[in-house]
Design a protein around this motif. Structure first.
Motif, PDB file in Angstrom:
ATOM      1  N   ALA A  85      -4.405  24.327 -40.098  1.00 25.16           N
ATOM      2  CA  ALA A  85      -4.377  23.800 -41.478  1.00 25.16           C
ATOM      3  C   ALA A  85      -5.528  22.819 -41.679  1.00 25.16           C
ATOM      4  O   ALA A  85      -6.188  22.824 -42.724  1.00 25.16           O
ATOM      5  N   PHE A  86      -5.773  21.988 -40.675  1.00 24.33           N
ATOM      6  CA  PHE A  86      -6.879  21.018 -40.751  1.00 24.33           C
ATOM      7  C   PHE A  86      -8.219  21.736 -40.878  1.00 24.33           C
ATOM      8  O   PHE A  86      -9.039  21.419 -41.746  1.00 24.33           O
ATOM      9  N   LEU A  87      -8.445  22.720 -40.007  1.00 26.67           N
ATOM     10  CA  LEU A  87      -9.745  23.423 -40.020  1.00 26.67           C
ATOM     11  C   LEU A  87      -9.944  24.170 -41.337  1.00 26.67           C
ATOM     12  O   LEU A  87     -11.044  24.168 -41.903  1.00 26.67           O
ATOM     13  N   ALA A  88      -8.862  24.757 -41.829  1.00 26.31           N
ATOM     14  CA  ALA A  88      -8.967  25.499 -43.098  1.00 26.31           C
ATOM     15  C   ALA A  88      -9.280  24.535 -44.242  1.00 26.31           C
ATOM     16  O   ALA A  88     -10.149  24.816 -45.083  1.00 26.31           O
ATOM     17  N   ALA A  89      -8.600  23.380 -44.266  1.00 34.25           N
ATOM     18  CA  ALA A  89      -8.845  22.401 -45.327  1.00 34.25           C
ATOM     19  C   ALA A  89     -10.271  21.864 -45.227  1.00 34.25           C
ATOM     20  O   ALA A  89     -10.964  21.707 -46.246  1.00 34.25           O
ATOM     21  N   LEU A  90     -10.729  21.618 -44.012  1.00 33.06           N
ATOM     22  CA  LEU A  90     -12.082  21.087 -43.809  1.00 33.06           C
ATOM     23  C   LEU A  90     -13.126  22.100 -44.288  1.00 33.06           C
ATOM     24  O   LEU A  90     -14.110  21.736 -44.947  1.00 33.06           O
ATOM     25  N   ALA A  91     -12.892  23.356 -43.973  1.00 33.65           N
ATOM     26  CA  ALA A  91     -13.830  24.403 -44.408  1.00 33.65           C
ATOM     27  C   ALA A  91     -13.898  24.433 -45.937  1.00 33.65           C
ATOM     28  O   ALA A  91     -14.996  24.526 -46.517  1.00 33.65           O
ATOM     29  N   GLN A  92     -12.743  24.274 -46.589  1.00 32.23           N
ATOM     30  CA  GLN A  92     -12.731  24.258 -48.073  1.00 32.23           C
ATOM     31  C   GLN A  92     -13.495  23.057 -48.602  1.00 32.23           C
ATOM     32  O   GLN A  92     -14.290  23.168 -49.531  1.00 32.23           O
ATOM     33  N   VAL A  93     -13.244  21.902 -47.975  1.00 28.16           N
ATOM     34  CA  VAL A  93     -13.830  20.648 -48.458  1.00 28.16           C
ATOM     35  C   VAL A  93     -15.364  20.702 -48.432  1.00 28.16           C
ATOM     36  O   VAL A  93     -16.035  20.170 -49.327  1.00 28.16           O
TER      37      VAL A  93
ATOM     38  N   ASP B 295      -9.549  21.996 -26.969  1.00 27.23           N
ATOM     39  CA  ASP B 295     -10.747  22.820 -26.777  1.00 27.23           C
ATOM     40  C   ASP B 295     -10.952  23.741 -27.979  1.00 27.23           C
ATOM     41  O   ASP B 295     -12.080  23.966 -28.425  1.00 27.23           O
ATOM     42  N   ARG B 296      -9.848  24.252 -28.510  1.00 25.67           N
ATOM     43  CA  ARG B 296      -9.935  25.154 -29.662  1.00 25.67           C
ATOM     44  C   ARG B 296     -10.436  24.402 -30.903  1.00 25.67           C
ATOM     45  O   ARG B 296     -11.276  24.890 -31.648  1.00 25.67           O
ATOM     46  N   LEU B 297      -9.929  23.185 -31.067  1.00 24.61           N
ATOM     47  CA  LEU B 297     -10.333  22.375 -32.219  1.00 24.61           C
ATOM     48  C   LEU B 297     -11.810  21.971 -32.121  1.00 24.61           C
ATOM     49  O   LEU B 297     -12.538  21.982 -33.128  1.00 24.61           O
ATOM     50  N   LEU B 298     -12.220  21.646 -30.917  1.00 27.35           N
ATOM     51  CA  LEU B 298     -13.626  21.277 -30.687  1.00 27.35           C
ATOM     52  C   LEU B 298     -14.529  22.443 -31.087  1.00 27.35           C
ATOM     53  O   LEU B 298     -15.540  22.265 -31.783  1.00 27.35           O
ATOM     54  N   ALA B 299     -14.137  23.646 -30.648  1.00 27.92           N
ATOM     55  CA  ALA B 299     -14.924  24.837 -30.983  1.00 27.92           C
ATOM     56  C   ALA B 299     -14.894  25.064 -32.496  1.00 27.92           C
ATOM     57  O   ALA B 299     -15.923  25.401 -33.106  1.00 27.92           O
ATOM     58  N   GLY B 300     -13.736  24.855 -33.116  1.00 27.99           N
ATOM     59  CA  GLY B 300     -13.605  25.051 -34.570  1.00 27.99           C
ATOM     60  C   GLY B 300     -14.496  24.094 -35.345  1.00 27.99           C
ATOM     61  O   GLY B 300     -15.141  24.476 -36.326  1.00 27.99           O
ATOM     62  N   LEU B 301     -14.547  22.837 -34.899  1.00 28.71           N
ATOM     63  CA  LEU B 301     -15.402  21.847 -35.567  1.00 28.71           C
ATOM     64  C   LEU B 301     -16.869  22.243 -35.409  1.00 28.71           C
ATOM     65  O   LEU B 301     -17.654  22.161 -36.360  1.00 28.71           O
ATOM     66  N   GLY B 302     -17.217  22.708 -34.218  1.00 22.64           N
ATOM     67  CA  GLY B 302     -18.595  23.152 -33.955  1.00 22.64           C
ATOM     68  C   GLY B 302     -18.953  24.320 -34.863  1.00 22.64           C
ATOM     69  O   GLY B 302     -20.051  24.366 -35.448  1.00 22.64           O
ATOM     70  N   ALA B 303     -18.020  25.246 -35.013  1.00 22.62           N
ATOM     71  CA  ALA B 303     -18.286  26.433 -35.842  1.00 22.62           C
ATOM     72  C   ALA B 303     -18.512  26.040 -37.299  1.00 22.62           C
ATOM     73  O   ALA B 303     -19.240  26.723 -38.023  1.00 22.62           O
ATOM     74  N   LEU B 304     -17.911  24.930 -37.724  1.00 26.36           N
ATOM     75  CA  LEU B 304     -18.114  24.466 -39.105  1.00 26.36           C
ATOM     76  C   LEU B 304     -19.379  23.616 -39.236  1.00 26.36           C
ATOM     77  O   LEU B 304     -19.694  23.110 -40.310  1.00 26.36           O
ATOM     78  N   GLY B 305     -20.052  23.401 -38.106  1.00 25.35           N
ATOM     79  CA  GLY B 305     -21.321  22.673 -38.142  1.00 25.35           C
ATOM     80  C   GLY B 305     -21.208  21.180 -37.912  1.00 25.35           C
ATOM     81  O   GLY B 305     -22.165  20.438 -38.141  1.00 25.35           O
ATOM     82  N   PHE B 306     -20.044  20.709 -37.438  1.00 26.97           N
ATOM     83  CA  PHE B 306     -19.864  19.277 -37.206  1.00 26.97           C
ATOM     84  C   PHE B 306     -20.195  18.917 -35.755  1.00 26.97           C
ATOM     85  O   PHE B 306     -19.845  19.660 -34.830  1.00 26.97           O
ATOM     86  N   ALA B 307     -20.821  17.761 -35.553  1.00 29.11           N
ATOM     87  CA  ALA B 307     -21.096  17.275 -34.199  1.00 29.11           C
ATOM     88  C   ALA B 307     -19.873  16.494 -33.731  1.00 29.11           C
ATOM     89  O   ALA B 307     -19.537  15.456 -34.311  1.00 29.11           O
ATOM     90  N   ALA B 308     -19.193  17.006 -32.714  1.00 32.22           N
ATOM     91  CA  ALA B 308     -17.971  16.360 -32.214  1.00 32.22           C
ATOM     92  C   ALA B 308     -18.160  15.982 -30.760  1.00 32.22           C
ATOM     93  O   ALA B 308     -18.864  16.661 -30.010  1.00 32.22           O
ATOM     94  N   ILE B 309     -17.530  14.885 -30.358  1.00 30.16           N
ATOM     95  CA  ILE B 309     -17.640  14.423 -28.967  1.00 30.16           C
ATOM     96  C   ILE B 309     -16.587  15.145 -28.127  1.00 30.16           C
ATOM     97  O   ILE B 309     -15.400  15.130 -28.486  1.00 30.16           O
ATOM     98  N   PRO B 310     -17.003  15.773 -27.014  1.00 28.75           N
ATOM     99  CA  PRO B 310     -15.994  16.399 -26.137  1.00 28.75           C
ATOM    100  C   PRO B 310     -15.068  15.315 -25.591  1.00 28.75           C
ATOM    101  O   PRO B 310     -15.489  14.440 -24.857  1.00 28.75           O
ATOM    102  N   SER B 311     -13.811  15.384 -25.995  1.00 28.01           N
ATOM    103  CA  SER B 311     -12.880  14.294 -25.732  1.00 28.01           C
ATOM    104  C   SER B 311     -12.037  14.549 -24.491  1.00 28.01           C
ATOM    105  O   SER B 311     -11.729  15.682 -24.159  1.00 28.01           O
TER     106      SER B 311
END
Ligand code: PMP
Length: 366
Positions: free
Chosen positions: A356-364, A287-303
């Protein structure tokens, strides 16, 4: 010398253009490995100690129990079934292979709905089983009308239709659970076996295992690789009617399941509470990762699984994948999969790995 089977169709392009051989996720040496849906936590030290002890009791000079009777009885007891309803193999991939060896082959077909787990169609082709492909709808679920179309198309390959219909719930790589009504509709219409791959079911809210009792052509697949934190052990199993299980035994090599694995599997089943704890932690992180992806502007499927499929939107997905690898984060590049151009899949890791993933994605994307 030409190897047996060399005249069979080999790797061929997927509809999306990538080669079949490309389904293997690269084993790259990185700090954060979130590409193959493994469990981020190892099994508890008490499990390791108990396995060591159990292994010490094995007569290694003897072949193992060919029928894996004790392990099958232990698994059956967990599910309220009989041991004669359980077939174990070296990972659920080998169970899938056994299913195709027993029920597929030249002149037979299987039906499946893309996008889904690539090994279903891959092993079908390796066993010269024709693959009839249906398409999931825009929300990546299976429309019952598409089921009818695919069953009819499969009938053109002989028999009354597909020897096996493969479903996957929660589906890899979408993470979505197929509604029970859809699975019931497939069970009502399919002339052959219906296999529901439930590799990730402990992360979901529902299972169709209860239908095994009333549907002798239903086979449910499970694995120790995900929730049990035992991907290295290679242990998976099928649950189904006794005659189906016997057919799988007839397709398996003698002594296919080594004694260490049989013992370790039984030991694992004594650690159910620990497994539940790990699952709860992964679901919270999901749930935290889903929210993190959303905050970065990515469309993610609720898994309902231990991974999340997301679209990289305006960013080139393969480029994002490469840039993440540069930052020692490995996710799954799905850009060559049917209908998944522009998509990546990330496995839920530990809190630190997810950060680490969310931070790297934000940088990318910055
Ligand atoms: N089924 C599905 C849907 C999977 O995603 C996987 C692993 N990626 C498997 C089966 C195979 O798991 P194993 O062979 O490790 O049991």
């Amino acid at each position: 010398m030409t190897p047996a089977g060399a005249d069979r169709p080999g790797p061929e392009p997927r509809p999306g253009g990538a080669l079949w051989s490309g389904y293997h996720s690269p084993q790259v040496d990185v700090a954060v490995r979130l590409n193959t849906n493994e469990a981020p936590e190892p099994p508890p030290p008490e499990f390791i100690a108990a396995v060591r002890k159990a292994v010490g009791d094995i007569a290694l000079n003897r072949y193992p129990d060919r029928r894996a009777s004790a392990l099958r009885a232990a698994i059956a007891a967990q599910h309220g079934l009989g041991a004669e309803q359980v077939f174990c193999a070296n990972g659920s991939n080998e169970v899938i292979q056994s299913l195709f060896l027993a029920y597929g082959g030249p002149g037979r077909s299987c039906a499946l709905f893309e996008p889904t787990y690539a090994l279903h169609s891959h092993i079908a082709r390796l066993t010269s089983t024709a693959v009839v492909t249906g398409e999931r709808d825009d929300g990546y679920l299976i429309d019952p009308a598409e089921v009818d179309r695919v069953l009819e198309a499969a009938a053109a390959h002989g028999d009354a239709g597909p020897a096996i219909v493969f479903l996957c719930s929660p589906n890899n790589p979408t993470g979505l659970v197929e509604p029970v009504s859809t699975i019931e509709a497939v069970l009502a219409a399919a002339p052959g076996l219906v296999v529901v791959d439930e590799a990730y079911v402990q992360f979901a809210r529902s299972s169709v295992l209860g239908l095994v009792a009333t549907h002798p052509h239903l086979v449910v697949l499970r694995t120790f690789s995900k929730t049990w934190s035992l991907a290295a052990l290679r242990l998976g199993y099928a649950l189904g009617a006794p005659d189906v299980i016997e057919s799988l035994f007839s397709a398996a090599l003698p002594y296919h399941l080594d004694a260490v694995k049989q013992a370790a599997g039984i030991v694992a089943l004594g650690f159910t509470e620990e497994m539940d704890g790990r699952v709860a932690r992964i679901v919270a992180e999901r749930d935290r990762l889903l929210a993190g992806l959303g905050a970065l502007g990515f469309a993610a499927i609720p898994s309902e699984s231990n991974f999340i499929l997301f679209s990289t939107g305006d960013h080139d997905a393969h480029r994002v994948w490469e840039d993440l690898v540069q930052r020692s984060v490995l996710v799954r590049d799905l850009t060559g999969w049917p209908r998944l151009a522009g998509h990546l899949r990330v496995t839920i890791g530990t809190a630190a790995e997810n950060d680490a993933f969310l931070a790297a994605l934000a940088q990318v994307i910055s």
